[in-house]
Write a protein that holds these residues in place. Sequence first.
Motif, PDB file in Angstrom:
ATOM      1  N   GLY A   1      -0.335  26.970 -22.504  1.00 43.92           N
ATOM      2  CA  GLY A   1      -0.054  25.838 -21.759  1.00 43.92           C
ATOM      3  C   GLY A   1      -0.638  24.538 -22.308  1.00 43.92           C
ATOM      4  N   GLN A   2      -0.794  24.420 -23.783  1.00 40.20           N
ATOM      5  CA  GLN A   2      -1.131  23.105 -24.310  1.00 40.20           C
ATOM      6  C   GLN A   2      -0.554  22.934 -25.369  1.00 40.20           C
ATOM      7  OE1 GLN A   2      -5.546  23.189 -25.034  1.00 40.20           O
ATOM      8  NE2 GLN A   2      -6.048  24.487 -23.169  1.00 40.20           N
ATOM      9  N   GLY A   3       0.712  23.279 -25.642  1.00 39.30           N
ATOM     10  CA  GLY A   3       1.647  23.207 -26.843  1.00 39.30           C
ATOM     11  C   GLY A   3       1.446  23.872 -28.038  1.00 39.30           C
ATOM     12  N   ALA A   4       2.084  23.560 -29.042  1.00 43.37           N
ATOM     13  CA  ALA A   4       1.866  24.315 -30.293  1.00 43.37           C
ATOM     14  C   ALA A   4       2.032  23.274 -31.402  1.00 43.37           C
ATOM     15  CB  ALA A   4       2.961  25.452 -30.352  1.00 43.37           C
ATOM     16  N   GLU A   5       1.247  23.620 -32.528  1.00 45.26           N
ATOM     17  CA  GLU A   5       1.292  22.692 -33.728  1.00 45.26           C
ATOM     18  C   GLU A   5       1.428  23.897 -34.913  1.00 45.26           C
ATOM     19  OE1 GLU A   5      -1.356  19.127 -34.746  1.00 45.26           O
ATOM     20  OE2 GLU A   5      -2.218  20.741 -36.108  1.00 45.26           O
ATOM     21  N   PHE A   6       2.537  23.715 -35.621  1.00 51.52           N
ATOM     22  CA  PHE A   6       2.817  24.636 -36.883  1.00 51.52           C
ATOM     23  C   PHE A   6       2.716  23.735 -37.977  1.00 51.52           C
ATOM     24  CE2 PHE A   6       4.924  27.174 -33.468  1.00 51.52           C
ATOM     25  CZ  PHE A   6       4.756  28.508 -34.139  1.00 51.52           C
ATOM     26  N   THR A   7       1.896  23.927 -38.702  1.00 48.15           N
ATOM     27  CA  THR A   7       1.871  23.415 -40.061  1.00 48.15           C
ATOM     28  C   THR A   7       2.380  24.062 -41.593  1.00 48.15           C
ATOM     29  OG1 THR A   7      -0.156  22.152 -39.221  1.00 48.15           O
ATOM     30  CG2 THR A   7       0.039  21.959 -41.601  1.00 48.15           C
ATOM     31  N   VAL A   8       3.269  23.415 -42.127  1.00 53.17           N
ATOM     32  CA  VAL A   8       3.812  24.295 -43.460  1.00 53.17           C
ATOM     33  C   VAL A   8       3.365  23.219 -44.608  1.00 53.17           C
ATOM     34  CG1 VAL A   8       5.704  24.673 -44.666  1.00 53.17           C
ATOM     35  CG2 VAL A   8       5.839  24.849 -42.180  1.00 53.17           C
ATOM     36  N   THR A   9       2.689  23.984 -45.327  1.00 50.18           N
ATOM     37  CA  THR A   9       1.958  23.366 -46.775  1.00 50.18           C
ATOM     38  C   THR A   9       2.698  23.581 -47.883  1.00 50.18           C
ATOM     39  OG1 THR A   9      -0.140  23.124 -45.603  1.00 50.18           O
ATOM     40  CG2 THR A   9       0.030  22.764 -48.086  1.00 50.18           C
ATOM     41  N   LEU A  10       3.424  22.858 -48.799  1.00 45.72           N
ATOM     42  CA  LEU A  10       4.140  23.378 -49.908  1.00 45.72           C
ATOM     43  C   LEU A  10       3.668  22.858 -50.995  1.00 45.72           C
ATOM     44  CD1 LEU A  10       7.804  23.413 -48.121  1.00 45.72           C
ATOM     45  CD2 LEU A  10       6.452  25.595 -48.821  1.00 45.72           C
ATOM     46  N   PRO A  11       3.507  23.417 -52.194  1.00 46.34           N
ATOM     47  CA  PRO A  11       3.302  22.867 -53.357  1.00 46.34           C
ATOM     48  C   PRO A  11       4.686  22.033 -53.946  1.00 46.34           C
ATOM     49  CG  PRO A  11       3.311  25.225 -53.938  1.00 46.34           C
ATOM     50  CD  PRO A  11       3.344  24.733 -52.242  1.00 46.34           C
ATOM     51  N   MET A  12       4.660  20.809 -54.431  1.00 45.46           N
ATOM     52  CA  MET A  12       5.720  20.138 -54.702  1.00 45.46           C
ATOM     53  C   MET A  12       6.230  20.736 -56.087  1.00 45.46           C
ATOM     54  SD  MET A  12       4.409  16.497 -53.194  1.00 45.46           S
ATOM     55  CE  MET A  12       6.228  15.822 -53.278  1.00 45.46           C
ATOM     56  N   VAL A  13       5.730  21.101 -56.847  1.00 42.70           N
ATOM     57  CA  VAL A  13       6.050  21.598 -58.216  1.00 42.70           C
ATOM     58  C   VAL A  13       5.394  22.954 -58.398  1.00 42.70           C
ATOM     59  CG1 VAL A  13       6.148  21.369 -60.616  1.00 42.70           C
ATOM     60  CG2 VAL A  13       6.520  19.461 -59.305  1.00 42.70           C
ATOM     61  N   ARG A  14       6.109  24.140 -58.699  1.00 41.98           N
ATOM     62  CA  ARG A  14       5.317  25.276 -59.118  1.00 41.98           C
ATOM     63  C   ARG A  14       6.186  26.038 -59.917  1.00 41.98           C
ATOM     64  NH1 ARG A  14       5.114  30.643 -56.309  1.00 41.98           N
ATOM     65  NH2 ARG A  14       3.164  31.621 -56.502  1.00 41.98           N
TER      66      ARG A  14
END
Length: 507
Positions: A494-507
């Motif tokens: 009942g309080q919404g959702a927050e998805f966080t995607v963390t990506l290295p820019m160079v790998r």
Amino acid sequence: MTFTESSSRATTPCLRSVDVLASMLDRHGAIAWFVDGRTHEIVWTSGQASTLFGLRPGFFPFLAPPGDEVLRASLSALMQGAGPWTGDAWAVTTNGSRTFVRIAASLIAEDRCAAPYLLVTMTDISDLAEAREALYVLSDVDSIVWELDLATMRFTFVSRQAERILGYPIEAWLTDREFWHRHMHPEDRTWAPAYCENETKRLSAHEFVYRMIAADGRTVWLRDIVTVVVEGNVPRRLRGVMVDVTESKEAEIERDRLLTEEKATRAALEHARERAEEALRRRDEFLSAASHELRTPLTPLALQIQSLLRDVERGELRLGAAQRRKLDIADRQIERLSSLVTTMLGVSRALGENLGLAREPCDLREMIREVLEELDGERTRSGASITLLSDAPAIGVWDRNALQLVIGHLVRNAIKFGMGKPITLSLTTADGVAKLQVCDDGMGIAPEDHARIFEPYERTDAAKVYGGLGLGLHTARRIVEAHGGRIELRSAKGQGAEFTVTLPMVR
């Protein structure tokens, strides 16, 4: 010889015979005393008794209690006409050591003697005491001490514990030469006696475990520890201890049974796992094949619908309001089906053992914009607004198509479960890492479901109402992790959702 005058002693003819007896006892090294029958005073002590126990005053002061009191009572009984008495007691010698003695007492006075004398003799039986102590210890545990005469093949001794452990009277052991063999468990009746006989011929001490049937029908496990008594290089007797190991043996059998069941369970689970993996593999293969097959007719169908709509817009095709509405519905359904096929293709690729990323330099912000443009129709129909917060491009080396699949799924979920409320996408970069957050104010996800919804074919109860394969978040996580990143969820029901995607820019 030490002969002490007693105050009650009178000189009578019988004293000569007492003197003769005293001389004989001394000559044979006996441990002996004469005691006045009326006063219990020691009136004579043999040389050997004096050497061992001294000439201390009092009534046999070297006897450990209750031996002295028992002896006093026995001497009184002798004076009352009782027969000779024997008993055992501990005694302390003059050098302080303890010895176990057997005591014998008898009346030696003649009728003409004024003072009746009592003869007390002692014999050192310390070895017997040690044996008794050993038997006592063994009788305190579940063990049977035994001895067998090999000439007659009969038991000559069986301790009292045998009756308690197996329930048969001791007499049955001693009189029945077939007792041991006849009461042995049928499965052990052949090998156990043969093993014992073979080891006996080799004059070898041995130990073995077998079963006997108790009088009440119970099966009793015994560990038999056997010593061979040899005389002139010939085995004469067997001595041993049968230890009741039923409890530990039954525990061992139960353990083996449980281990066997555990192995069978593990094998069944492994077989079930292999079958499940095979079923999933075939499902994924079907998913991939079906998505490819569906895309083939969808592309020209979508083009035809779009062409008709353009003709309507240019006035080249005249349709009534109802027909135009049907055409719009067909266009939306084709768009939805096309999106689903695209998702299926991405999922089938992500579920493969090797994701096979096609990395290239690309702008994550630009990819987000492209996805939002593709989903604008769905957003419009939901009534939600989408805001992208980003100050600068986010250039990294990624698989463009794979990440667009991730972004598309997160945004589509926000539209589907956001209940028409505003949706915010935030993109930031720092220290070589790009971070994308997709937030909505919709129905939210209960904490207990956070881990589960990332597993294949898993959905919350609320999500089941909206349909779907239950593979989107699992696919997104695989793609993100294959890029060396991570995907996290913060939400409550009942309080919404927050998805966080963390990506290295160079790998």
